[in-house]
Design an enzyme around this catalytic site. Structure first.
Site, PDB file in Angstrom:
ATOM      1  N   LYS A 182      16.887  -3.063   7.011  1.00 37.02           N
ATOM      2  CA  LYS A 182      16.507  -3.560   8.345  1.00 37.02           C
ATOM      3  C   LYS A 182      15.668  -4.818   8.210  1.00 37.02           C
ATOM      4  O   LYS A 182      14.482  -4.766   7.884  1.00 37.02           O
ATOM      5  CB  LYS A 182      15.721  -2.504   9.133  1.00 37.02           C
ATOM      6  CG  LYS A 182      15.702  -2.894  10.613  1.00 37.02           C
ATOM      7  CD  LYS A 182      14.508  -2.395  11.365  1.00 37.02           C
ATOM      8  CE  LYS A 182      13.273  -3.232  11.226  1.00 37.02           C
ATOM      9  NZ  LYS A 182      13.377  -4.620  11.734  1.00 37.02           N
ATOM     10  N   SER A 236       3.092  -5.209   7.226  1.00 37.34           N
ATOM     11  CA  SER A 236       1.651  -5.149   7.468  1.00 37.34           C
ATOM     12  C   SER A 236       1.075  -3.784   7.101  1.00 37.34           C
ATOM     13  O   SER A 236       1.776  -2.764   7.113  1.00 37.34           O
ATOM     14  CB  SER A 236       1.388  -5.428   8.946  1.00 37.34           C
ATOM     15  OG  SER A 236       2.025  -4.443   9.727  1.00 37.34           O
ATOM     16  N   GLU A 257       4.567  -2.159   0.257  1.00 37.04           N
ATOM     17  CA  GLU A 257       3.995  -3.447  -0.175  1.00 37.04           C
ATOM     18  C   GLU A 257       3.344  -4.031   1.058  1.00 37.04           C
ATOM     19  O   GLU A 257       4.043  -4.452   1.983  1.00 37.04           O
ATOM     20  CB  GLU A 257       5.100  -4.394  -0.660  1.00 37.04           C
ATOM     21  CG  GLU A 257       5.904  -3.882  -1.831  1.00 37.04           C
ATOM     22  CD  GLU A 257       5.165  -3.970  -3.143  1.00 37.04           C
ATOM     23  OE1 GLU A 257       4.015  -4.447  -3.151  1.00 37.04           O
ATOM     24  OE2 GLU A 257       5.733  -3.560  -4.157  1.00 37.04           O
ATOM     25  N   CYS A 291       1.985 -12.656   1.302  1.00 36.55           N
ATOM     26  CA  CYS A 291       1.060 -11.528   1.131  1.00 36.55           C
ATOM     27  C   CYS A 291       0.072 -11.798   0.002  1.00 36.55           C
ATOM     28  O   CYS A 291      -1.069 -11.395   0.069  1.00 36.55           O
ATOM     29  CB  CYS A 291       1.854 -10.269   0.861  1.00 36.55           C
ATOM     30  SG  CYS A 291       3.053 -10.513  -0.454  1.00 36.55           S
ATOM     31  N   GLU A 390      -6.632 -10.540   6.746  1.00 39.17           N
ATOM     32  CA  GLU A 390      -5.486 -11.362   6.360  1.00 39.17           C
ATOM     33  C   GLU A 390      -5.127 -12.313   7.509  1.00 39.17           C
ATOM     34  O   GLU A 390      -4.844 -11.871   8.619  1.00 39.17           O
ATOM     35  CB  GLU A 390      -4.300 -10.448   6.057  1.00 39.17           C
ATOM     36  CG  GLU A 390      -3.128 -11.197   5.488  1.00 39.17           C
ATOM     37  CD  GLU A 390      -1.982 -10.265   5.121  1.00 39.17           C
ATOM     38  OE1 GLU A 390      -1.635  -9.405   5.937  1.00 39.17           O
ATOM     39  OE2 GLU A 390      -1.443 -10.432   4.019  1.00 39.17           O
TER      40      GLU A 390
HETATM   41  P1  NAD Z   1       5.252  -5.889  10.194  1.00 38.91           P
HETATM   42  O1  NAD Z   1       4.633  -4.724   9.510  1.00 38.91           O
HETATM   43  O2  NAD Z   1       4.972  -6.114  11.605  1.00 38.91           O
HETATM   44  O3  NAD Z   1       6.852  -5.786  10.096  1.00 38.91           O
HETATM   45  C1  NAD Z   1       7.512  -5.578   8.857  1.00 38.91           C
HETATM   46  C2  NAD Z   1       8.834  -4.879   9.137  1.00 38.91           C
HETATM   47  O4  NAD Z   1       8.557  -3.590   9.649  1.00 38.91           O
HETATM   48  C3  NAD Z   1       9.703  -5.580  10.173  1.00 38.91           C
HETATM   49  O5  NAD Z   1      11.069  -5.462   9.791  1.00 38.91           O
HETATM   50  C4  NAD Z   1       9.428  -4.777  11.430  1.00 38.91           C
HETATM   51  O6  NAD Z   1      10.484  -4.828  12.368  1.00 38.91           O
HETATM   52  C5  NAD Z   1       9.287  -3.374  10.850  1.00 38.91           C
HETATM   53  N1  NAD Z   1       8.552  -2.434  11.707  1.00 38.91           N
HETATM   54  C6  NAD Z   1       7.582  -2.699  12.616  1.00 38.91           C
HETATM   55  N2  NAD Z   1       7.189  -1.550  13.228  1.00 38.91           N
HETATM   56  C7  NAD Z   1       7.910  -0.539  12.683  1.00 38.91           C
HETATM   57  C8  NAD Z   1       7.956   0.873  12.884  1.00 38.91           C
HETATM   58  N3  NAD Z   1       7.194   1.481  13.781  1.00 38.91           N
HETATM   59  N4  NAD Z   1       8.807   1.604  12.146  1.00 38.91           N
HETATM   60  C9  NAD Z   1       9.599   1.013  11.217  1.00 38.91           C
HETATM   61  N5  NAD Z   1       9.622  -0.323  10.997  1.00 38.91           N
HETATM   62  C10 NAD Z   1       8.773  -1.094  11.704  1.00 38.91           C
HETATM   63  O7  NAD Z   1       4.887  -7.111   9.270  1.00 38.91           O
HETATM   64  P2  NAD Z   1       5.277  -8.637   9.490  1.00 38.91           P
HETATM   65  O8  NAD Z   1       4.323  -9.177  10.486  1.00 38.91           O
HETATM   66  O9  NAD Z   1       6.732  -8.780   9.706  1.00 38.91           O
HETATM   67  O10 NAD Z   1       5.013  -9.241   8.035  1.00 38.91           O
HETATM   68  C11 NAD Z   1       3.783  -9.727   7.652  1.00 38.91           C
HETATM   69  C12 NAD Z   1       3.039  -8.708   6.816  1.00 38.91           C
HETATM   70  O11 NAD Z   1       3.816  -8.354   5.667  1.00 38.91           O
HETATM   71  C13 NAD Z   1       1.747  -9.231   6.285  1.00 38.91           C
HETATM   72  O12 NAD Z   1       0.725  -8.301   6.480  1.00 38.91           O
HETATM   73  C14 NAD Z   1       2.010  -9.403   4.798  1.00 38.91           C
HETATM   74  O13 NAD Z   1       0.895  -9.321   3.979  1.00 38.91           O
HETATM   75  C15 NAD Z   1       2.980  -8.351   4.515  1.00 38.91           C
HETATM   76  N6  NAD Z   1       3.745  -8.661   3.314  1.00 38.91           N
HETATM   77  C16 NAD Z   1       3.483  -7.957   2.171  1.00 38.91           C
HETATM   78  C17 NAD Z   1       4.173  -8.262   0.998  1.00 38.91           C
HETATM   79  C18 NAD Z   1       3.901  -7.504  -0.279  1.00 38.91           C
HETATM   80  O14 NAD Z   1       4.723  -7.577  -1.177  1.00 38.91           O
HETATM   81  N7  NAD Z   1       2.816  -6.796  -0.396  1.00 38.91           N
HETATM   82  C19 NAD Z   1       5.136  -9.255   1.007  1.00 38.91           C
HETATM   83  C20 NAD Z   1       5.377  -9.949   2.182  1.00 38.91           C
HETATM   84  C21 NAD Z   1       4.669  -9.621   3.338  1.00 38.91           C
END
Ligand code: NAD
Length: 487
Positions: A182, A236, A257, A291, A390
């Site tokens: 997804k 996140s 992650e 991240c 962050e």
């Molecule tokens: P997010 O958590 O809002 O979304 C990530 C994914 O989760 C998206 O595909 C979103 O549609 C999905 N999602 C959201 N709510 C959900 C739910 N209730 N159930 C299942 N899936 C759901 O994060 P974002 O804003 O898209 O990305 C930024 C974040 O990602 C930052 O906090 C960043 O640090 C983190 N990140 C971490 C790494 C790592 O390797 N540690 C790498 C890249 C990004």
């Protein structure tokens, strides 16, 4: 000349080896954050589509088309996918840049090679996932089998949408699992294109399904589905915590992650010019929407003023520009919401007492786009919001320190533990500080180096489990112990 004129075809879902529309017929528009213009329509997965995708992945696993295939054949197909990604590098790079806003230099020259590298690297593991024979006593033969988990649900964010396809799918598939992926709604295009290339490479139907849709609908359905054995999530910390709770109902395995607030530590004995470049790349590469971004710059007091002056001078030269121009090094933030969040943090930092020494403003390009200047906040205290939370944008918080103990204490005094950088010419100091840092990755005299062969993941609130490297294969397999009574 940059090209935003060639039309991008609508993106569909990929379920059971076919590109299909959503059952509801619903679509959403994906927008270019650099121009604020629509790129194309994308089929929007709902609960019914996720159900069909999971069913297809389940059948492909249980029917054995993929896990029962000779590992060398799986290896050949995944290697071919890596080749096809490279053969389509220009198209993938352009799609990623238009969808995410990152410079074409990064998308085309770095990300495409990373994702192809993942499929090439992990294809080799398909033939090397072995068990052990373990001597217990002469009356029994005891051995282990390393087996795939089943159906893996991969949920990925918008900051590295193409890379994440490789990070998640390559090891999961190499180990013999099937996948429902997804992508984030902000950036679905490269994932769908790689899904099409996977079919061209010979991946059997149902082995890789792609369902772009809202997290709260499509993501949630994937996590709740009892036929899914594991969720591999990057995103996140807030959503990660929610997934842990939801996954508990079906005792699903999880890899998380999550976010970061990584310290990049500059000791006075470092090569300061190299460290200035490293500090700058550490935060401005990927617009800071990384991240692992080195978003807290810890600088030793004795060189602080000189260092910050050089860094601010460099930051002022990194102007936001058209992401499709190969010379651009700072693109547009991925969405309007993200831009507003980042600018809000800059104001918070100034209110908290930090000094703005570079950037701090929105800077449209050709009158449009979600661009934010390369920003440096000096005089930050480690307890301020801009040092603890962050920001996920091109905003660097500079914190002064006095000696090794102070540096390590400040570096570790944060919820997260994803990555860290250490700049010094002293070999002993480099290694001993690397050991003491609570972080899943430590770079010494470098920052933001990645490779498919090197594990990546978090300590503390940055998550658990690993992407990449041999370590991540443990998270996509399970071990069966077999006892054979010989008496
Ligand atoms: P997010 O958590 O809002 O979304 C990530 C994914 O989760 C998206 O595909 C979103 O549609 C999905 N999602 C959201 N709510 C959900 C739910 N209730 N159930 C299942 N899936 C759901 O994060 P974002 O804003 O898209 O990305 C930024 C974040 O990602 C930052 O906090 C960043 O640090 C983190 N990140 C971490 C790494 C790592 O390797 N540690 C790498 C890249 C990004």
């Amino acid at each position: 000349m940059t090209d935003t004129l060639t039309p991008v075809k609508p993106a569909r879902l990929i379920i059971n080896g076919e590109a299909v529309d959503a059952a509801s017929g619903q679509t959403f528009t994906t927008v270019n954050p650099a121009t604020e213009e629509p790129i194309c329509e994308v089929a929007e997965a709902g609960v019914e589509d996720v159900d069909r995708a999971v069913q297809a992945a389940r059948a492909a696993f249980d029917g054995g088309a993929w896990p029962k295939m000779k590992p060398s054949e799986r290896q050949r197909i995944l290697w071919k996918l890596g080749d096809l990604i490279l053969a389509n590098a220009d198209e993938l790079g352009r799609l990623e840049t238009m969808d995410n806003g990152k410079p074409i230099f990064e998308a085309r020259q770095i990300d495409v090679h990373m994702v192809a590298g993942c499929f090439h690297y992990f294809s080799g593991w398909a033939t090397k996932l072995t068990g052990e024979t373990i001597p217990v006593n002469p009356g029994v033969l005891t051995y282990t089998l390393r087996e795939p988990l089943g159906v893996v649900g991969a949920i990925i964010p918008w900051n590295f949408p193409m890379n994440m396809v490789g990070w998640k799918c390559a090891p999961a598939l190499a180990a013999g699992n099937t996948v429902v992926l997804k992508p984030a709604m902000e950036t679905p295009l490269t994932a769908v294109r790689i899904g099409e290339l996977a079919l061209e490479a010979g991946l059997p139907p149902g082995v890789l399904n792609i369902v772009s849709g809202p997290g709260a609908v499509a993501g949630e359905a994937l996590v709740r589905d009892p036929r899914v054995d594991k969720i591999s999530f990057t995103g996140s910390t807030e959503v990660g915590k929610h997934l842990m709770r939801t996954a508990a109902d079906t005792v699903k395995k999880l890899t998380l992650e999550l976010g970061g607030k990584s310290p990049n530590i500059v000791f006075a004995d470092a090569d300061l010019d190299a460290a200035v470049r490293g500090a700058s790349n550490g935060i401005f590469y990927g617009k800071g929407e990384i991240c692992a971004a080195g978003s807290r710059l810890l600088v030793e007091k004795s060189v602080h003023d000189e260092f910050v002056a050089k860094l601010a001078e460099r930051a002022k030269k990194i102007a936001p520009a058209d992401p499709l121009d190969p010379k651009t090094r700072l693109g547009a933030l991925a969405s309007k919401g993200q831009m507003e969040k980042v600018l809000g943090y800059v104001q918070t930092g100034v209110r908290e007492g930090a000094r703005l020494v570079a950037g701090g403003e929105r800077q449209p390009v050709n009158g449009r786009g979600y661009f934010v200047q390369a920003t440096v906040l000096d005089g930050v205290d480690n307890q301020m919001k801009v040092a603890q939370e962050e920001i996920f944008g091109p905003v660097l918080a500079v914190i002064a320190f006095d000696g090794v103990e102070d540096a390590v204490a400040k570096a570790n005094d944060v919820l997260y533990g994803l990555a860290a950088g250490v700049w010094t010419r002293d070999v002993k100091k480099a290694h001993s500080v690397a050991r003491r840092l609570q972080a899943g990755t430590v770079w010494v005299n470098a920052y933001n180096f990645y490779d498919a062969a090197i594990p990546f993941g978090g300590y503390k609130a940055s998550g658990f489990g690993r992407d990449l490297g041999p370590d991540c294969l443990r998270d996509y397999t399970q071990v069966k112990s077999v006892w054979v009574n010989l008496e």
